[in-house]
Design an enzyme around this catalytic site. Structure first.
Site, short mmCIF file in Angstrom:
data_model
loop_
_atom_site.label_atom_id
_atom_site.label_comp_id
_atom_site.label_asym_id
_atom_site.label_seq_id
_atom_site.Cartn_x
_atom_site.Cartn_y
_atom_site.Cartn_z
N GLU A 78 -17.92 -3.70 24.49
CA GLU A 78 -17.01 -4.88 24.41
C GLU A 78 -15.84 -4.83 23.51
OE1 GLU A 78 -20.14 -4.84 23.84
OE2 GLU A 78 -21.27 -5.65 25.69
N ILE A 111 -10.32 9.10 0.56
CA ILE A 111 -10.27 7.99 -0.16
C ILE A 111 -10.16 6.62 0.37
CG2 ILE A 111 -8.95 6.72 -1.92
CD1 ILE A 111 -9.96 9.08 -3.41
N ARG A 171 -18.71 -17.72 38.91
CA ARG A 171 -18.65 -16.15 39.16
C ARG A 171 -18.39 -15.74 40.43
NH1 ARG A 171 -24.20 -12.97 38.48
NH2 ARG A 171 -25.46 -14.36 39.24
N HIS A 179 -28.88 -14.77 24.54
CA HIS A 179 -27.82 -14.89 25.77
C HIS A 179 -26.92 -16.14 26.00
CE1 HIS A 179 -29.56 -10.91 26.07
NE2 HIS A 179 -28.93 -10.52 27.02
N GLY A 231 -10.87 4.72 7.12
CA GLY A 231 -11.26 3.30 7.41
C GLY A 231 -11.49 3.00 9.10
N HIS A 235 0.91 -1.12 0.10
CA HIS A 235 -0.07 0.04 -0.19
C HIS A 235 0.78 1.26 -0.11
CE1 HIS A 235 -2.34 -3.21 1.72
NE2 HIS A 235 -3.36 -2.58 1.30
N HIS A 257 -4.06 3.51 -3.36
CA HIS A 257 -4.28 2.72 -2.02
C HIS A 257 -3.42 1.57 -1.93
CE1 HIS A 257 -6.20 0.99 1.45
NE2 HIS A 257 -6.14 -0.16 0.56
C1 TPP Z 1 -11.61 -4.51 9.75
C2 TPP Z 1 -11.10 -4.17 8.49
N1 TPP Z 1 -11.98 -4.34 7.52
C3 TPP Z 1 -11.35 -4.20 6.09
C4 TPP Z 1 -10.05 -4.06 5.98
C5 TPP Z 1 -9.53 -3.99 4.40
N2 TPP Z 1 -9.05 -2.81 4.29
C6 TPP Z 1 -7.80 -2.45 4.40
S1 TPP Z 1 -7.46 -0.64 3.98
C7 TPP Z 1 -9.01 -0.44 3.69
C8 TPP Z 1 -9.54 0.96 3.40
C9 TPP Z 1 -8.86 2.04 4.30
O1 TPP Z 1 -9.20 3.29 3.96
P1 TPP Z 1 -8.29 4.30 4.61
O2 TPP Z 1 -8.40 4.32 5.95
O3 TPP Z 1 -9.15 5.67 4.16
O4 TPP Z 1 -6.96 4.09 4.08
P2 TPP Z 1 -6.41 4.95 2.84
O5 TPP Z 1 -7.09 4.55 1.41
O6 TPP Z 1 -6.66 6.28 2.85
O7 TPP Z 1 -4.88 4.39 3.05
C10 TPP Z 1 -9.87 -1.61 3.72
C11 TPP Z 1 -11.26 -1.80 3.50
C12 TPP Z 1 -9.36 -4.08 7.10
N3 TPP Z 1 -7.86 -4.01 6.81
N4 TPP Z 1 -9.65 -3.94 8.24
MG MG Z 2 -8.39 7.34 3.15
#
Ligand code: TPP
Ligand code: MG
Length: 647
Positions: A396, A186, A343, A458, A155, A27, A258
């Protein structure tokens, strides 16, 4: 000023571009976009010491957006960490390179935690920041007083765990926590506007955070914001407007930068655009020297510190000092054993050890049900960290991510409670604790249909199976007070393995009627009843079903069928025993039977195809628990009938 910083930042950019290109995977976009912010942070703010990455009072830097791992590896190499060499960077994403696809925690390397599952790093950082505050209170601010920085992307902030963790951080006023938001709008599928229209400023402010907005490529703005954040009374988010893939003529600002190599042709264009006239992986010596100087800026400070405060943790009481009281409580109980929920037994154990100064308890809003809080616990409060118990609220997932941070920071031992059913809400963080070999203890109560009336939503069915399938996680399900104490001791002693302790809501009959100084649970499984020298059935059970198995064993004997009953509080510890021991337990009789009020597939490895597995293959029921047990055939009569049919 700008040119100088830009050149330093370009070292990160090109190491990242070249490593991803050579690996033909990775990346590049995020490291290219956040190189400027990271450069100012490392150069002018972050207190760290590449010569001693474990310096306890270092600032922590967490890369929550773990896909941008080359940013971290570049920073570690450039600033002089021995853990990451140029060769390691050339081997990015190859077998056994420390430069793995996503950052993987290794002690003493500068990689503070394992990230990649988005949002986890934010919760770890909250754990680091809480640790810092708690230890500062315990040891004084001359010894502990540092910042925790976390770099999070779009993300991370979309993930639910970010809400839980940021909300708690704001509530607790974790003023030494600084989040750098890579606000490039993005993600993988394209612009974030496809899926999100949050007002980040309002969101953070409503959590009780300070929120600053800057251009993430403008050094003055970056510097000013970081400077301001140093003095805040609240946690601070710095929204850094950046361009993903900064410097790439055709891919910057686009999702295409990306997660794939830029390609040779595009890389040539980036070199031209950023005036970088060096070969792949070549860092000109004047820039490397400057980076190494950045790595040395805290050398003196760290050295003095080491000398003065080497023994800071030496006066922390060890578990050993509680041993006598623990043994006495077990002895007292065995003199007059009564039915008791495990518990409750767990609470009695915690009553004894709650004064262990590095033990930090908590629960996700179920303190009274999980029995995690004792009368001696003091609560961690907003801005006041003299306590040793955290009310995590109904969070949690963040609780478990935060506990990872508490365990990773230095020497705290976190335990946290919820219902076993909600371990599913904790799972991603439990998995990471196991991967990172962290001593985190999960107190999961209400561990079966035995919780009764709350019903199938539960009642855990598949949770034990699923937890047992996680490598390096000990799943304990003790059968009475003595076993509960033993399992707790094992959980505390196992420094490199997290532990689940599954506990009953309902009172259960004791099975260990005499105490022994030997911790029998440490074998994972052991004989608890034998009705004759020569037997034809082996019955294995855990937790609330062990006393049922004992009852079955006695009744079978009256009908001339002789058996032994094995209590198996921990599959994983049993699997680690010698072949001889395992055979002694499992291979004595042709017929091996398991009884556990849970999904049964994990038992087949002990009982084989010829065995019988008493458990559940469907969701539970809402009713008084004894009726539910009967409904599912988990009572003496049904079990005996089936055993007789089998023999
Ligand atoms: C919990 C989780 N879901 C999905 C992914 C797959 N994934 C990796 S990067 C990404 C997108 C992230 O976007 P952003 O944080 O904006 O990163 P940028 O493209 O700006 O580097 C996804 C969906 C992951 N690593 N973890
Ligand atoms: Mg981003």
């Amino acid at each position: 000023m700008s040119k100088h910083y830009r050149e330093l930042a370009n070292c990160i950019r090109f190491l990242s571009i070249d490593a991803v290109q050579k690996a033909n995977s990775g990346h590049p976009g995020m490291p290219m976009g956040m190189a400027d912010v990271a450069t100012v942070l490392f150069k002018d703010f972050l207190n760290f010491n590449p010569n001693n990455p474990s310096w306890i009072n270092r600032d922590r830097f967490v890369l929550s957006a773990g896909h941008g791992s080359m940013l971290l590896y570049s920073l570690l190499y450039l600033s002089g960490y021995k853990s990451v060499s140029l060769n390691d960077i050339k081997n990015f994403r190859q077998l056994d390179s420390i430069c793995a696809g996503h950052p993987e925690y290794h002690p003493n390397t500068g990689i503070e935690t394992t990230t990649g599952p988005l949002g986890q790093g934010i919760s770890n950082a909250v754990g680091f920041a809480i640790s810092e505050e708690i230890l500062k209170k315990q040891l004084g601010k001359k010894i502990i007083n540092h910042k925790t920085y976390v770099l999070a992307g779009d993300g991370c902030l979309m993930e639910g765990i970010s809400h839980e963790a940021l909300s708690l951080a704001g509530h607790l006023k974790l003023k030494n926590l600084i989040l750098l938001f890579d606000n490039n709008s993005i993600s993988i599928d394209g612009p974030t506007s496809l899926a999100v229209s949050d007002n980040h400023e309002k969101r953070f402010k409503s959590y009780g955070w300070d929120f600053l907005k800057i251009n993430g490529h403008n050094y003055k703005e970056i510097f000013k914001a970081l400077k301001k954040a140093q003095k805040s009374k609240k946690p601070t988010a710095i929204s850094c407007k950046t361009k993903i893939g900064y410097g790439s003529p055709n891919k910057s600002g686009k999702a295409s930068s990306h997660g794939s190599p830029l390609g040779e042709d595009e890389i040539k264009l980036v070199r031209k655009k950023l005036s970088w006239n060096y070969k792949p992986f070549e860092i000109p010596s004047n820039l490397l020297t400057q980076w190494r100087k950045i790595g040395e800026k805290n050398l003196q400070k760290a050295k003095e510190y080491e000398k003065k405060y080497k023994k800071i943790f030496s006066n922390f009481k060890k578990l050993n000092s509680f041993k006598n009281v623990i043994e006495k409580a077990k002895d007292d109980y065995s003199k007059d054993p009564k039915p008791l929920a495990t518990r409750k037994s767990s609470e009695m154990f915690l009553n004894i050890i709650s004064k262990l100064p590095n033990l930090i308890g908590g629960s996700a809003d179920l303190a009274g049900s999980n029995n995690t809080k004792t009368k001696d616990h003091k609560i961690v409060k907003p801005g006041n960290f003299s306590g040793n118990y955290i009310h995590y609220g109904v969070r949690e997932h963040a609780m478990c991510g935060i506990m990872n941070g508490l365990a990773l920071h230095s020497n705290l031992i976190p335990y946290g409670g919820t219902f076993l059913i909600f371990s599913d809400y904790c799972k991603p963080s439990i998995r990471l604790a196991a991967m990172m070999k962290q001593r985190v203890i999960y107190v999961f109560t209400h561990d079966s249909i035995g919780l009764g009336e709350d019903g199938p939503t539960h009642q855990p069915i598949e949770q034990l199976t699923s937890l047992r399938s996680i490598p390096n996680l000990n799943v304990f399900r003790p059968s009475d007070l003595i076993e509960t104490f033993e399992c707790w001791e094992l959980a505390l002693e196992n420094e490199n393995t997290p532990s689940v302790i599954a506990l009953t809501r309902q009172g259960i009959n004791p099975v260990r009627l005499t105490n022994s100084s030997k911790n029998k649970s440490s074998f994972g499984a052991y004989e608890i009843l034998r009705t004759a020298d020569n037997i034809n059935v082996t019955i294995i059970a855990t937790g609330s079903e062990t006393s049922l198995a004992v009852e079955v064993g006695h009744k079978l004997a009256t009908d001339g069928i002789y058996s032994k009953v094995i209590s198996m509080p921990c599959h994983e510890l049993f699997d680690q025993q010698s072949e001889g021991y395992k055979n002694k337990i499992l291979a004595e009789t042709e017929i091996v039977i398991s009884i556990e009020a849970s999904e049964t597939s994990y038992w087949k490895k002990y009982t084989g195809q010829n065995g019988l597995n008493f458990g559940l293959s469907d969701f539970g029921k809402s009713a008084p628990y004894k009726e539910i047990y009967k409904h599912f055939g988990l009572n003496t009569e049904s079990i005996i009938k089936k055993i007789k049919e089998k023999i």
